[in-house]
Write an enzyme that holds these catalytic residues in place. Structure first.
Site, mmCIF file in Angstrom:
data_model
loop_
_atom_site.group_PDB
_atom_site.id
_atom_site.type_symbol
_atom_site.label_atom_id
_atom_site.label_comp_id
_atom_site.label_asym_id
_atom_site.label_seq_id
_atom_site.Cartn_x
_atom_site.Cartn_y
_atom_site.Cartn_z
ATOM 1 N N ASP A 259 0.851 -1.199 0.000
ATOM 2 C CA ASP A 259 0.000 0.000 0.000
ATOM 3 C C ASP A 259 0.884 1.245 0.000
ATOM 4 O OD1 ASP A 259 -2.306 -1.544 0.252
ATOM 5 O OD2 ASP A 259 -2.488 -1.235 2.410
ATOM 6 N N MET A 260 0.322 2.370 -0.455
ATOM 7 C CA MET A 260 1.070 3.624 -0.379
ATOM 8 C C MET A 260 0.490 4.473 0.746
ATOM 9 S SD MET A 260 3.664 5.181 -1.436
ATOM 10 C CE MET A 260 4.195 4.476 -3.001
ATOM 11 N N GLN B 186 -0.647 6.977 -6.000
ATOM 12 C CA GLN B 186 -1.769 7.892 -5.737
ATOM 13 C C GLN B 186 -1.876 9.019 -6.760
ATOM 14 O OE1 GLN B 186 0.215 8.717 -2.176
ATOM 15 N NE2 GLN B 186 -1.093 7.492 -0.851
ATOM 16 N N ARG C 202 -1.270 -0.562 -8.586
ATOM 17 C CA ARG C 202 -2.672 -0.276 -8.243
ATOM 18 C C ARG C 202 -2.808 1.251 -8.224
ATOM 19 N NH1 ARG C 202 -3.567 -1.007 -2.247
ATOM 20 N NH2 ARG C 202 -4.138 -3.187 -2.540
HETATM 21 C C1 FAD Z 1 -8.621 -1.491 -3.370
HETATM 22 C C2 FAD Z 1 -8.230 -0.144 -2.852
HETATM 23 C C3 FAD Z 1 -6.960 0.019 -2.306
HETATM 24 C C4 FAD Z 1 -6.562 1.273 -1.848
HETATM 25 N N1 FAD Z 1 -5.263 1.455 -1.434
HETATM 26 C C5 FAD Z 1 -4.842 2.693 -1.111
HETATM 27 C C6 FAD Z 1 -3.477 2.957 -0.823
HETATM 28 O O1 FAD Z 1 -2.612 2.075 -0.856
HETATM 29 N N2 FAD Z 1 -3.127 4.236 -0.508
HETATM 30 C C7 FAD Z 1 -4.042 5.262 -0.486
HETATM 31 O O2 FAD Z 1 -3.663 6.408 -0.229
HETATM 32 N N3 FAD Z 1 -5.338 5.026 -0.750
HETATM 33 C C8 FAD Z 1 -5.761 3.786 -1.067
HETATM 34 N N4 FAD Z 1 -7.084 3.579 -1.364
HETATM 35 C C9 FAD Z 1 -8.085 4.637 -1.080
HETATM 36 C C10 FAD Z 1 -8.201 5.625 -2.202
HETATM 37 O O3 FAD Z 1 -7.030 6.417 -2.277
HETATM 38 C C11 FAD Z 1 -9.416 6.558 -1.992
HETATM 39 O O4 FAD Z 1 -9.242 7.277 -0.802
HETATM 40 C C12 FAD Z 1 -10.744 5.841 -1.922
HETATM 41 O O5 FAD Z 1 -10.808 4.786 -2.823
HETATM 42 C C13 FAD Z 1 -11.919 6.827 -2.242
HETATM 43 O O6 FAD Z 1 -11.744 7.358 -3.509
HETATM 44 P P1 FAD Z 1 -12.619 6.941 -4.807
HETATM 45 O O7 FAD Z 1 -11.673 6.624 -5.899
HETATM 46 O O8 FAD Z 1 -13.553 5.869 -4.479
HETATM 47 O O9 FAD Z 1 -13.332 8.276 -5.260
HETATM 48 P P2 FAD Z 1 -14.250 9.330 -4.480
HETATM 49 O O10 FAD Z 1 -14.397 10.461 -5.416
HETATM 50 O O11 FAD Z 1 -13.697 9.602 -3.117
HETATM 51 O O12 FAD Z 1 -15.609 8.552 -4.301
HETATM 52 C C14 FAD Z 1 -16.429 8.165 -5.392
HETATM 53 C C15 FAD Z 1 -17.706 7.558 -4.870
HETATM 54 O O13 FAD Z 1 -17.420 6.348 -4.190
HETATM 55 C C16 FAD Z 1 -18.207 6.198 -3.028
HETATM 56 N N5 FAD Z 1 -17.328 6.239 -1.845
HETATM 57 C C17 FAD Z 1 -16.017 6.539 -1.824
HETATM 58 N N6 FAD Z 1 -15.534 6.438 -0.577
HETATM 59 C C18 FAD Z 1 -16.560 6.063 0.201
HETATM 60 C C19 FAD Z 1 -16.679 5.776 1.580
HETATM 61 N N7 FAD Z 1 -15.646 5.862 2.400
HETATM 62 N N8 FAD Z 1 -17.891 5.407 2.053
HETATM 63 C C20 FAD Z 1 -18.968 5.300 1.227
HETATM 64 N N9 FAD Z 1 -18.898 5.555 -0.104
HETATM 65 C C21 FAD Z 1 -17.722 5.928 -0.606
HETATM 66 C C22 FAD Z 1 -19.174 7.342 -3.034
HETATM 67 O O14 FAD Z 1 -20.311 6.899 -3.725
HETATM 68 C C23 FAD Z 1 -18.423 8.393 -3.833
HETATM 69 O O15 FAD Z 1 -19.269 9.319 -4.434
HETATM 70 C C24 FAD Z 1 -7.486 2.348 -1.873
HETATM 71 C C25 FAD Z 1 -8.737 2.183 -2.437
HETATM 72 C C26 FAD Z 1 -9.120 0.960 -2.929
HETATM 73 C C27 FAD Z 1 -10.467 0.834 -3.569
#
Ligand code: FAD
Length: 310
Positions: A135-136, A165, A186
Site C-alpha cells: 500500500d502507499m 496515488q 494499483r
Molecule cells: C482497493 C483499494 C486500495 C486502496 N489502497 C490505497 C493505498 O494504498 N493508498 C491510499 O492512499 N489510498 C488507497 N485507497 C483509497 C483511495 O485512495 C481513496 O481514498 C478511496 O478509494 C476513495 O476514492 P474513490 O476513488 O472511491 O473516489 P471518491 O471520489 O472519493 O468517491 C467516489 C464515490 O465512491 C463512493 N465512496 C467513496 N468512498 C466512500 C466511503 N468511504 N464510504 C462510502 N462511499 C464511498 C461514493 O459513492 C463516492 O461518491 C485504496 C482504495 C481501494 C479501492
C-alpha cells in the site's frame, strides 16, 4: 470541501474520546458500525468474510490492519502476524493475496528493519504463490516505500506490486518507472490529507490526474489495477480499455470492502475482474477514520451506531 473534509477527519482521528467510544462500540457485535468496513478483529473472522466474498465471484486481498509502529518489537510482532496470516490463508484455501503497509513493518524505525521484516513475509509468500501488494501511505513515506520496493524487486522478489496515488504531482513519473521495470501498479486517488506543495487539493484536479494516469497505466502497465468506487473513473477506464482492445482479463478493478456493493456486483456480472480489499485486525481506527473522511455522510451511521449500542 474535499481537502477540508479530509483535514477535519484527520483532526478527529486524533481525538482520544472518539477513539475510546468507537473502539468500545465499533466492533462489539456482528451488527456494530465499524463492521461495515472492517471484516473483524481476528484472522478467522476475516477468512469467513473472504469465503463469502469469493462465493459472490469477487477476488480479494487481505490486509492485517496496523500502521506507524514506533518500535522494532512492534514491527516484528506485526511481521509475525502476517506470517501467521499466510499460514491461515493457505490452510483455508482462499485466494492467496495480501496487502501491507511498510510503516507497520518498521519503516519509521529504520530502513533495514523494514526490509528484513518484509523479506520475512515475502519468502513464505513466494513459496506459497501469494501476490503481495505494498500500500502507499502519506507523502513522507512515498520515496522510502518506492526505494524499498525497488530494492526487493532487484533482489528478484517478483510476487510484489505497489499502489500509486493520483493526488500526488510526482506519480506519473513513478508510474512510468514501475511500468518500465514491469511491476504491477494499483492506481488510487489517495486517502491522505497532503500539503499543496506535493498534491492536488481540489477533487476535480485529482480526478483529472486519475484519468490521465489510468491511460498511462493501461497503455504500458503490467496487469493494471484500477482501484476506485467512482462511477466516472470506472466508465472512463472501461471505454479506454475497449478503445485500446484491452480484454477484460488483462486488468482489474478493485474496491474496498463495504463500499458500493451494487457497483461491485454489476461489474462482476458484466465479466470484469473485481478485487475487494478486506481489512481486519484490532488496529482498525485510523483506517476507519479515513473511510469516514471520504464521505462525511458516513458519520451519521456511526453516531446512530454508538447511540444504539449504548
Ligand atoms: C482497493 C483499494 C486500495 C486502496 N489502497 C490505497 C493505498 O494504498 N493508498 C491510499 O492512499 N489510498 C488507497 N485507497 C483509497 C483511495 O485512495 C481513496 O481514498 C478511496 O478509494 C476513495 O476514492 P474513490 O476513488 O472511491 O473516489 P471518491 O471520489 O472519493 O468517491 C467516489 C464515490 O465512491 C463512493 N465512496 C467513496 N468512498 C466512500 C466511503 N468511504 N464510504 C462510502 N462511499 C464511498 C461514493 O459513492 C463516492 O461518491 C485504496 C482504495 C481501494 C479501492
Amino acid at each position: 470541501m474535499y481537502a477540508g473534509a479530509k483535514a477535519a477527519f484527520y483532526a478527529l482521528s486524533r481525538s482520544v474520546t472518539l477513539k475510546r467510544l468507537a473502539s468500545k462500540y465499533g466492533m462489539r457485535s456482528r451488527d456494530s458500525f465499524a463492521r461495515r468496513f472492517i471484516a473483524g478483529e481476528t484472522v478467522e473472522e476475516a477468512i469467513e468474510v473472504s469465503r463469502d466474498v469469493q462465493s459472490q465471484g469477487l477476488h480479494l486481498t487481505l490486509d492485517y490492519l496496523g500502521e506507524s509502529v514506533r518500535t522494532s518489537e512492534e514491527a516484528q510482532a506485526a511481521t509475525r502476524e502476517y506470517v501467521h496470516l499466510l499460514d491461515a490463508i493457505v490452510a483455508s484455501g482462499i485466494e492467496r493475496n495480501i496487502s501491507l503497509k511498510l510503516t507497520q513493518l518498521g519503516a519509521g524505525v529504520d530502513r533495514a528493519t523494514c526490509v528484513d521484516n518484509l523479506r520475512r513475509i515475502l519468502e513464505p509468500a513466494g513459496r506459497h504463490g501469494f501476490f503481495v501488494r505494498i500500500d502507499m501511505e502519506n507523502s513522507p513515506w512515498t520515496q522510502l516505500t518506492l526505494d524499498i520496493f525497488e530494492t526487493l524487486w532487484q533482489q528478484e522478489y517478483r510476487n510484489i506490486g505497489i499502489a500509486l496515488q493520483a493526488a500526488l504531482y510526482r506519480t506519473e513519473q513513478d508510474m512510468r518507472r514501475m511500468n518500465q521495470i514491469g511491476a504491477r501498479v494499483r492506481l488510487v486517488k489517495g486517502a491522505y490529507k497532503e500539503p499543496e506543495s506535493v498534491a492536488y487539493q481540489k477533487k476535480s484536479d485529482v480526478d483529472q490526474s486519475f484519468l490521465r494516469l489510468m491511460k498511462v497505466l493501461l497503455d504500458s502497465g503490467v496487469y493494471p489495477a484500477v482501484a476506485t468506487h467512482d462511477p466516472l473513473m470506472i466508465a472512463a477506464t472501461r471505454t479506454y480499455a475497449a478503445e485500446r482492445g484491452l480484454a477484460s482479463d488483462r486488468f482489474e478493478f478493485q474496491m474496498l470492502y463495504g463500499i458500493r456493493r451494487d457497483l461491485q456486483a454489476s461489474l462482476v456480472a458484466e465479466g470484469y475482474t473485481m478485487r475487494l480489499y478486506i481489512p481486519f485486525g484490532r488496529e482498525w481506527f485510523p483506517y476507519f477514520m479515513r473511510r469516514l473522511g471520504e464521505r462525511p455522510a458516513n458519520l451519521g451511521f456511526v453516531v446512530r451506531g454508538i447511540l444504539l449500542e449504548k
